[in-house]
Design a protein around this motif. Structure first.
Motif, PDB file in Angstrom:
ATOM      1  N   TYR A  45       0.816  -1.216   0.000  1.00  0.00           N
ATOM      2  CA  TYR A  45       0.000   0.000   0.000  1.00  0.00           C
ATOM      3  C   TYR A  45       0.850   1.267   0.000  1.00  0.00           C
ATOM      4  N   ALA A  46       2.042   1.189   0.618  1.00  0.00           N
ATOM      5  CA  ALA A  46       2.881   2.370   0.797  1.00  0.00           C
ATOM      6  C   ALA A  46       4.280   1.922   1.174  1.00  0.00           C
ATOM      7  N   ALA A  47       5.259   2.828   0.983  1.00  0.00           N
ATOM      8  CA  ALA A  47       6.638   2.511   1.365  1.00  0.00           C
ATOM      9  C   ALA A  47       7.450   3.794   1.429  1.00  0.00           C
ATOM     10  N   ASP A  48       8.574   3.729   2.153  1.00  0.00           N
ATOM     11  CA  ASP A  48       9.566   4.795   2.115  1.00  0.00           C
ATOM     12  C   ASP A  48      10.943   4.168   2.269  1.00  0.00           C
ATOM     13  N   ILE A  49      11.948   4.857   1.715  1.00  0.00           N
ATOM     14  CA  ILE A  49      13.349   4.431   1.805  1.00  0.00           C
ATOM     15  C   ILE A  49      14.115   5.534   2.516  1.00  0.00           C
ATOM     16  N   SER A  50      14.972   5.172   3.463  1.00  0.00           N
ATOM     17  CA  SER A  50      15.755   6.168   4.194  1.00  0.00           C
ATOM     18  C   SER A  50      16.699   6.895   3.240  1.00  0.00           C
ATOM     19  N   PRO A  51      17.078   8.137   3.574  1.00  0.00           N
ATOM     20  CA  PRO A  51      17.940   8.917   2.677  1.00  0.00           C
ATOM     21  C   PRO A  51      19.260   8.233   2.332  1.00  0.00           C
ATOM     22  N   ASP A  52      19.795   7.404   3.234  1.00  0.00           N
ATOM     23  CA  ASP A  52      21.033   6.688   2.918  1.00  0.00           C
ATOM     24  C   ASP A  52      20.785   5.363   2.199  1.00  0.00           C
ATOM     25  N   GLY A  53      19.526   5.056   1.918  1.00  0.00           N
ATOM     26  CA  GLY A  53      19.183   3.850   1.171  1.00  0.00           C
ATOM     27  C   GLY A  53      19.262   2.567   1.964  1.00  0.00           C
ATOM     28  N   GLN A  54      19.540   2.632   3.259  1.00  0.00           N
ATOM     29  CA  GLN A  54      19.803   1.420   4.028  1.00  0.00           C
ATOM     30  C   GLN A  54      18.557   0.806   4.663  1.00  0.00           C
ATOM     31  N   LEU A  55      17.507   1.589   4.859  1.00  0.00           N
ATOM     32  CA  LEU A  55      16.292   1.078   5.484  1.00  0.00           C
ATOM     33  C   LEU A  55      15.085   1.309   4.586  1.00  0.00           C
ATOM     34  N   SER A  56      14.187   0.338   4.556  1.00  0.00           N
ATOM     35  CA  SER A  56      12.911   0.486   3.857  1.00  0.00           C
ATOM     36  C   SER A  56      11.789   0.113   4.813  1.00  0.00           C
ATOM     37  N   SER A 114      17.262   8.632   9.925  1.00  0.00           N
ATOM     38  CA  SER A 114      16.935   7.191   9.965  1.00  0.00           C
ATOM     39  C   SER A 114      16.721   6.677  11.383  1.00  0.00           C
ATOM     40  N   GLN A 115      16.355   7.558  12.318  1.00  0.00           N
ATOM     41  CA  GLN A 115      16.134   7.147  13.702  1.00  0.00           C
ATOM     42  C   GLN A 115      14.674   6.826  14.003  1.00  0.00           C
ATOM     43  N   TYR A 116      13.766   7.495  13.296  1.00  0.00           N
ATOM     44  CA  TYR A 116      12.334   7.315  13.553  1.00  0.00           C
ATOM     45  C   TYR A 116      11.560   7.251  12.238  1.00  0.00           C
ATOM     46  N   ALA A 117      10.399   6.609  12.302  1.00  0.00           N
ATOM     47  CA  ALA A 117       9.491   6.559  11.159  1.00  0.00           C
ATOM     48  C   ALA A 117       8.078   6.855  11.648  1.00  0.00           C
ATOM     49  N   VAL A 118       7.275   7.445  10.760  1.00  0.00           N
ATOM     50  CA  VAL A 118       5.848   7.606  11.040  1.00  0.00           C
ATOM     51  C   VAL A 118       5.056   6.813  10.009  1.00  0.00           C
ATOM     52  N   THR A 119       3.939   6.270  10.470  1.00  0.00           N
ATOM     53  CA  THR A 119       3.026   5.531   9.600  1.00  0.00           C
ATOM     54  C   THR A 119       1.613   6.035   9.880  1.00  0.00           C
ATOM     55  N   SER A 120       0.754   6.027   8.866  1.00  0.00           N
ATOM     56  CA  SER A 120      -0.621   6.464   9.119  1.00  0.00           C
ATOM     57  C   SER A 120      -1.602   5.730   8.227  1.00  0.00           C
ATOM     58  N   ASP A 121      -2.805   5.522   8.777  1.00  0.00           N
ATOM     59  CA  ASP A 121      -3.956   5.181   7.961  1.00  0.00           C
ATOM     60  C   ASP A 121      -4.776   6.467   7.837  1.00  0.00           C
ATOM     61  N   ARG A 122      -6.025   6.377   7.477  1.00  0.00           N
ATOM     62  CA  ARG A 122      -6.812   7.590   7.253  1.00  0.00           C
ATOM     63  C   ARG A 122      -7.161   8.321   8.556  1.00  0.00           C
ATOM     64  N   GLU A 123      -7.160   7.596   9.675  1.00  0.00           N
ATOM     65  CA  GLU A 123      -7.682   8.161  10.915  1.00  0.00           C
ATOM     66  C   GLU A 123      -6.663   8.309  12.033  1.00  0.00           C
ATOM     67  N   ALA A 124      -5.487   7.680  11.908  1.00  0.00           N
ATOM     68  CA  ALA A 124      -4.534   7.701  13.011  1.00  0.00           C
ATOM     69  C   ALA A 124      -3.110   7.610  12.482  1.00  0.00           C
ATOM     70  N   PHE A 125      -2.152   8.098  13.312  1.00  0.00           N
ATOM     71  CA  PHE A 125      -0.743   7.963  12.932  1.00  0.00           C
ATOM     72  C   PHE A 125       0.053   7.460  14.126  1.00  0.00           C
ATOM     73  N   ALA A 126       1.169   6.800  13.822  1.00  0.00           N
ATOM     74  CA  ALA A 126       2.034   6.229  14.854  1.00  0.00           C
ATOM     75  C   ALA A 126       3.469   6.649  14.604  1.00  0.00           C
ATOM     76  N   LEU A 127       4.223   6.856  15.679  1.00  0.00           N
ATOM     77  CA  LEU A 127       5.649   7.165  15.625  1.00  0.00           C
ATOM     78  C   LEU A 127       6.407   5.969  16.185  1.00  0.00           C
ATOM     79  N   TRP A 128       7.448   5.528  15.457  1.00  0.00           N
ATOM     80  CA  TRP A 128       8.194   4.322  15.806  1.00  0.00           C
ATOM     81  C   TRP A 128       9.685   4.611  15.876  1.00  0.00           C
ATOM     82  N   SER A 129      10.366   3.945  16.792  1.00  0.00           N
ATOM     83  CA  SER A 129      11.819   3.987  16.843  1.00  0.00           C
ATOM     84  C   SER A 129      12.387   2.961  15.870  1.00  0.00           C
ATOM     85  N   LEU A 130      13.273   3.416  14.989  1.00  0.00           N
ATOM     86  CA  LEU A 130      13.929   2.493  14.063  1.00  0.00           C
ATOM     87  C   LEU A 130      15.159   1.841  14.691  1.00  0.00           C
TER      88      LEU A 130
END
Length: 315
Positions: A26-37, A79-95
């Motif tokens: 459904y969705a994806a992101d790649i870290s600026p250094d290319g090391q994490l997806s 590359s320390q944190y990521a956010v994810t969201s659906d239509r109604e909520a978002f979450a912050l995660w430690s990478l």
């Protein structure tokens, strides 16, 4: 790099590919250094992958055992944190630990796009009612940007969290201060703005609309640097990343295409075509995320659920 990319053609086979999620994404992101997806899978939640490894680092979920509906993902510049969201909520995660930092629900209107700054200090949330919220999870500080008149489609944030770039259906992209809400630059388009991206080094901004204008701007002066050069009546972009040296812009598209552009001239210097999603007729795939592994190699993640590595096949 220009010589390296100059002779690529559509349909070139990738150097390598990895299946990150089954049944597509459904969705994806790649870290600026290319090391994490970070990839939101249709059937199996959110997976975090380190480049070149055979198993995911972490597996996350918004809805517990329910269906995964996460449609927006963003990794901070450090590359320390990521956010994810659906239509109604978002979450912050430690990478680093893989643990959730927090989960927040938005009641007023649906979430359209999200972004996070370094160290997870600030989260930017673009919404369908035209409002953009900047939120600091630790302090609880919150500011709403009310400049947009219609739905917000795309947001990005500087690594330090001090500036936001947002674009919407009102044909405008704004660069604004998250400290004051003050507009720094206004970038106008002839149609709705569908994608915005900031250079992490503070040199450039990219704004693209639903028709023909895809513009690189000097983020300090607000003046245009170049407009992407293409013959097609329209080009839609789904992700955009500037190279570390500031010479190139890498973009993904819903047409299975990955492009490299010269920042100063707007000319296309490379093009690749990702694998389609299985059992799709006609064959199709949306490129959700692109990133530079190094100056010679590019990574893409698409709705097929595949990560693909690209370089000049003649090397």
């Amino acid at each position: 790099m220009l010589g390296l990319y100059g002779c690529t053609v559509p349909g070139t086979e990738p150097d390598n590919s990895w299946r990150l999620v089954e049944e597509g994404a459904y969705a994806a992101d790649i870290s600026p250094d290319g090391q994490l997806s970070v990839v939101s899978g249709i059937n199996n939640g959110i997976h975090v992958w380190r480049y070149g490894e055979a198993q995911p680092l972490f597996q996350w979920s918004h809805q517990g055992e329910g269906n995964n509906l996460v449609a927006s993902v963003h990794i901070g510049a450090d590359s320390q944190y990521a956010v994810t969201s659906d239509r109604e909520a978002f979450a912050l995660w430690s990478l680093t630990s893989g643990e959730p930092v927090g989960f927040w629900r938005i009641d007023e209107s649906t979430i359209r796009d999200i972004a996070v700054s370094n160290q997870g200090r600030g989260v930017l949330v673009g919404r369908s009612n035209g409002k953009v919220m900047y939120f600091e999870p630790v302090s609880g500080r919150r500011i709403e940007f009310l400049g947009h008149q219609e739905r917000v489609n795309s947001v990005d944030i500087t690594p330090n969290g001090n500036y936001a770039l947002t674009g919407g259906n009102d044909y405008v992209a704004y660069l604004w201060s998250t400290q004051t809400g003050q507009v720094i630059h206004t970038f106008t388009h002839p149609s709705r703005v569908t994608l915005v991206a900031l250079d992490d080094a503070g040199r450039y901004a990219f704004t693209a609309d639903s028709q023909q204008k895809s513009q690189i701007w000097n983020v300090q002066t607000g003046e245009p640097v170049s407009q992407l050069q293409y013959i097609a009546r329209q080009k839609i972009f789904t992700d955009a990343v500037f190279s570390e040296d500031g010479k190139y812009l890498l973009t993904g598209a819903p047409s299975r295409r990955v492009y490299v552009w010269d920042v100063q001239t707007g000319e296309q210097v490379a093009e690749w075509k990702v694998a389609p999603r299985e059992n799709m007729t006609p064959p199709s795939a949306v490129v959700y995320a692109v990133g530079f592994i190094d100056p010679q190699h590019v990574l893409s993640v698409s709705s097929s659920g595949l990560a693909e590595l690209w370089s000049n096949s003649s090397l």
